[in-house]
Design an enzyme around this catalytic site. Structure first.
Site, PDB file in Angstrom:
ATOM      1  N   GLY A  17       5.815  -1.618   0.018  1.00  0.00           N
ATOM      2  CA  GLY A  17       6.243  -0.256  -0.281  1.00  0.00           C
ATOM      3  C   GLY A  17       5.024   0.643  -0.322  1.00  0.00           C
ATOM      4  O   GLY A  17       3.982   0.272  -0.875  1.00  0.00           O
ATOM      5  N   ASN A  69       1.743  -0.126  -2.503  1.00  0.00           N
ATOM      6  CA  ASN A  69       0.531  -0.439  -1.746  1.00  0.00           C
ATOM      7  C   ASN A  69      -0.613   0.502  -2.114  1.00  0.00           C
ATOM      8  O   ASN A  69      -1.758   0.087  -2.284  1.00  0.00           O
ATOM      9  CB  ASN A  69       0.796  -0.345  -0.245  1.00  0.00           C
ATOM     10  CG  ASN A  69       1.675  -1.466   0.268  1.00  0.00           C
ATOM     11  OD1 ASN A  69       1.922  -2.449  -0.422  1.00  0.00           O
ATOM     12  ND2 ASN A  69       2.162  -1.313   1.488  1.00  0.00           N
ATOM     13  N   GLY A 113      -5.901   5.491  14.039  1.00  0.00           N
ATOM     14  CA  GLY A 113      -6.068   4.055  14.231  1.00  0.00           C
ATOM     15  C   GLY A 113      -7.529   3.694  14.447  1.00  0.00           C
ATOM     16  O   GLY A 113      -8.404   4.096  13.683  1.00  0.00           O
ATOM     17  N   ALA A 114      -7.804   2.957  15.517  1.00  0.00           N
ATOM     18  CA  ALA A 114      -9.161   2.513  15.803  1.00  0.00           C
ATOM     19  C   ALA A 114     -10.107   3.666  16.116  1.00  0.00           C
ATOM     20  O   ALA A 114     -11.335   3.497  16.087  1.00  0.00           O
ATOM     21  CB  ALA A 114      -9.147   1.535  16.972  1.00  0.00           C
ATOM     22  N   GLY A 152     -10.473   6.377  14.307  1.00  0.00           N
ATOM     23  CA  GLY A 152     -10.951   7.047  13.114  1.00  0.00           C
ATOM     24  C   GLY A 152      -9.976   8.050  12.532  1.00  0.00           C
ATOM     25  O   GLY A 152      -8.760   7.862  12.594  1.00  0.00           O
ATOM     26  N   ASP A 170      -2.018   2.803   3.907  1.00  0.00           N
ATOM     27  CA  ASP A 170      -1.912   2.976   2.450  1.00  0.00           C
ATOM     28  C   ASP A 170      -3.274   2.810   1.782  1.00  0.00           C
ATOM     29  O   ASP A 170      -3.625   3.558   0.861  1.00  0.00           O
ATOM     30  CB  ASP A 170      -0.903   1.985   1.870  1.00  0.00           C
ATOM     31  CG  ASP A 170       0.499   2.227   2.386  1.00  0.00           C
ATOM     32  OD1 ASP A 170       0.868   3.395   2.567  1.00  0.00           O
ATOM     33  OD2 ASP A 170       1.220   1.239   2.618  1.00  0.00           O
TER      34      ASP A 170
END
Length: 281
Positions: A44, A48, A201-202, A204, A232
């Site tokens: 959740g 988290n 994501g990867a 940044g 999270d």
């Protein structure tokens, strides 16, 4: 134990049981995939983020709801063990929230959330100290988030996920929104927000004020195992970093480092070090 610079954070949000199947690849519609491995963990977005914030060094309390059953007791015990104050987590007759998750070998996932007890989360009588930071998400009712925003002048950070239309009053009130790039594209009203963190994501993350980028940090190289809890962990780290007096760029860099550590672990609530361990020297 917290440091003097770490904030007190009240997390208002969801608490779920994550039932996760790890498979070679994600199924297409109507397809059955064999050979999966099953795990059952606490999850959740609210839980988290609360657990991550506590592990990173903040003093954290959780406002949420779980079922009046063994699952509910287990969820509260898991949060308590992570260092979160669960004294204001309610027990309700509905079953605890559950997320059904499928993760493939590339750490891509499919998730279905059954809110259950999370539909009973309320924060109408929330008592706050002036220096407390509020962190909420949209896995609970938007009406609850709006009432929370209207009833308090405390610093308010919202992880606006899952994406949905946001009223102008909430956009103007919230101090910090945190979204991924897909959510940002689905909510153009965030261009009017005072501060938005967008994760890529990867690649940044970036900070934007009224739609204009003011800071950017690159991603941190890692081997992705499970992306479910990475966002999270990023949210928790960014809120702590901002309120620990870091510059916007340093705060983003630290949060990206925490997110990378989270994505490299199979659990939705991975073990984390104090935030100072992720600060770039």
């Amino acid at each position: 134990m917290t440091t003097q610079t770490s904030p007190r954070i009240t997390v208002v949000g969801s608490i779920n049981i994550d039932i996760t199947s790890r498979v070679e690849r994600l199924p297409s519609p109507g397809e059955t995939i064999a050979g999966g491995t099953l795990s059952r963990e606490i999850g959740g977005k609210g839980a988290n983020q609360a657990a991550a914030a506590a592990k990173l060094g903040a003093a954290v309390r959780m406002i949420g709801a779980v079922g009046e059953d063994a699952d509910g007791r287990w969820l509260r015990d898991q949060l308590t063990a992570a260092g979160v104050d669960t004294s204001e987590v309610k027990e309700v007759p509905d079953p605890s929230g559950t997320a059904l998750i499928v993760v493939d070998k590339h750490a891509e996932n499919q998730i279905v959330v059954c809110p259950g007890a999370n539909a009973h989360v309320q924060a109408d009588d929330l008592s706050l100290e002036p220096d407390e930071v509020i962190l909420a998400q949209l896995e609970i009712s938007l009406a609850v988030v709006e009432r929370l925003a209207a009833s308090s002048s405390n610093y308010l950070a919202i992880n606006a996920a899952p994406a949905q239309p946001l009223p102008a009053g909430l956009i103007e009130r919230v101090d910090l929104f945190i979204v991924n790039e897909s959510e940002y594209a689905l909510m153009p009203e965030l261009d009017n927000a005072r501060l938005v963190a967008v994760t890529y994501g990867a690649d940044g993350a970036a900070l934007l004020t009224r739609g204009e980028e003011i800071s950017r940090a690159p991603g941190v190289a890692t081997t992705a195992v499970n992306t479910v809890g990475a966002g999270d962990a990023f949210c928790a780290a960014l809120v702590i970093a901002i309120h620990s007096g870091m510059t916007p760029t340093a705060a983003l860099q630290s949060a990206c480092s925490v997110g990378a550590a989270a994505v490299a672990h199979p659990a939705s609530q991975p073990p984390l070090k104090r935030l100072s361990e992720y600060v770039t020297r």
